[in-house]
Design a protein around this motif. Structure first.
Motif, PDB file in Angstrom:
ATOM      1  N   THR A  41       1.353   6.972   4.110  1.00 17.72           N
ATOM      2  CA  THR A  41       2.163   6.429   2.678  1.00 17.72           C
ATOM      3  C   THR A  41       1.559   6.985   1.654  1.00 17.72           C
ATOM      4  OG1 THR A  41       1.042   4.418   2.577  1.00 17.72           O
ATOM      5  CG2 THR A  41       2.946   4.275   4.354  1.00 17.72           C
ATOM      6  N   SER A  42       2.222   6.395   0.518  1.00 16.97           N
ATOM      7  CA  SER A  42       1.270   6.910  -0.698  1.00 16.97           C
ATOM      8  C   SER A  42       0.148   6.070  -1.026  1.00 16.97           C
ATOM      9  CB  SER A  42       2.375   6.052  -2.004  1.00 16.97           C
ATOM     10  OG  SER A  42       2.369   4.879  -2.085  1.00 16.97           O
ATOM     11  N   LYS A  43      -0.366   5.410  -0.548  1.00 17.94           N
ATOM     12  CA  LYS A  43      -1.729   4.665  -0.490  1.00 17.94           C
ATOM     13  C   LYS A  43      -2.558   4.962   0.701  1.00 17.94           C
ATOM     14  CE  LYS A  43      -0.441   1.393  -4.194  1.00 17.94           C
ATOM     15  NZ  LYS A  43      -0.602  -0.136  -4.371  1.00 17.94           N
ATOM     16  N   ILE A  50       2.552  12.717   3.115  1.00 12.86           N
ATOM     17  CA  ILE A  50       3.487  11.507   3.102  1.00 12.86           C
ATOM     18  C   ILE A  50       4.533  12.033   4.435  1.00 12.86           C
ATOM     19  CG2 ILE A  50       5.233  10.095   2.300  1.00 12.86           C
ATOM     20  CD1 ILE A  50       3.934   9.992  -0.246  1.00 12.86           C
ATOM     21  N   SER A 107      -1.978  18.290  -2.249  1.00 14.10           N
ATOM     22  CA  SER A 107      -1.264  17.464  -3.127  1.00 14.10           C
ATOM     23  C   SER A 107      -1.184  16.011  -2.127  1.00 14.10           C
ATOM     24  CB  SER A 107      -0.022  17.539  -3.682  1.00 14.10           C
ATOM     25  OG  SER A 107       0.704  16.582  -4.054  1.00 14.10           O
ATOM     26  N   PRO A 108      -1.535  14.715  -2.525  1.00  9.54           N
ATOM     27  CA  PRO A 108      -1.122  13.768  -1.490  1.00  9.54           C
ATOM     28  C   PRO A 108       0.432  13.496  -1.049  1.00  9.54           C
ATOM     29  CG  PRO A 108      -2.495  13.135  -3.121  1.00  9.54           C
ATOM     30  CD  PRO A 108      -2.171  14.369  -3.383  1.00  9.54           C
ATOM     31  N   SER A 109       1.261  14.123  -2.037  1.00  8.15           N
ATOM     32  CA  SER A 109       2.672  13.984  -1.530  1.00  8.15           C
ATOM     33  C   SER A 109       2.685  14.907  -0.376  1.00  8.15           C
ATOM     34  CB  SER A 109       3.422  14.352  -2.576  1.00  8.15           C
ATOM     35  OG  SER A 109       3.339  15.742  -3.127  1.00  8.15           O
ATOM     36  N   GLN A 110       2.224  16.023  -0.024  1.00  9.43           N
ATOM     37  CA  GLN A 110       2.318  16.917   0.988  1.00  9.43           C
ATOM     38  C   GLN A 110       2.099  16.057   2.225  1.00  9.43           C
ATOM     39  OE1 GLN A 110      -0.169  19.865  -0.828  1.00  9.43           O
ATOM     40  NE2 GLN A 110       1.332  21.405   0.446  1.00  9.43           N
TER      41      GLN A 110
END
Length: 126
Positions: free
Chosen positions: A52-54, A29, A24-27
């Motif tokens: 970051t988120s992007k 950050i 997951s991209p949140s992993q």
């Protein structure tokens, strides 16, 4: 009969897929450090990545630091199965396209990411 059983076993073993890694991209950050793949004494021995988120920001550094980066070369990123795909998002002259960077994630935990080819281990800063 015996040959057909062995043939079926080999066929099933050949069709077995490796389980894909769920990332997951949140992993991602946060800020991550790694010893650089460069070995020349004049090169900087560490690389630092800040997600970051992007965007992901990358920097070669002489010290192992956990300070977030926000003013270096940056890439838009996304995750496709177990592949981290990074596309340059900075300013270019437009004459030479910058290719996407694709890194296969072989494992990920809360404190470590391991990339394949070339092998690189990123450790998450506290």
């Amino acid at each position: 009969m015996r040959n057909s059983v062995w043939m079926l076993v080999f066929l099933l073993a050949g069709c077995h897929k490796e389980p894909s890694l769920s990332v997951s991209p949140s992993q991602l950050i946060g800020t991550w450090n790694s010893p650089s793949a460069l070995t020349l004494p004049t090169e900087k021995p560490f690389t630092r990545w800040t997600f970051t988120s992007k965007y992901v920001y990358m920097l070669a550094d002489t010290l192992k630091s956990c300070q977030p980066i926000d003013n270096s070369s940056y890439y838009a990123y996304w995750v496709e199965n177990d592949m981290l795909v990074m596309q340059y998002a900075g300013i270019t002259n437009g004459l030479v396209p910058i290719p996407d960077i694709r890194r296969r994630i072989s494992s990920i935990t809360a404190t470590e990411i391991v990339f394949d080819s070339p092998r690189q281990v990123l450790e998450k800063c506290p």
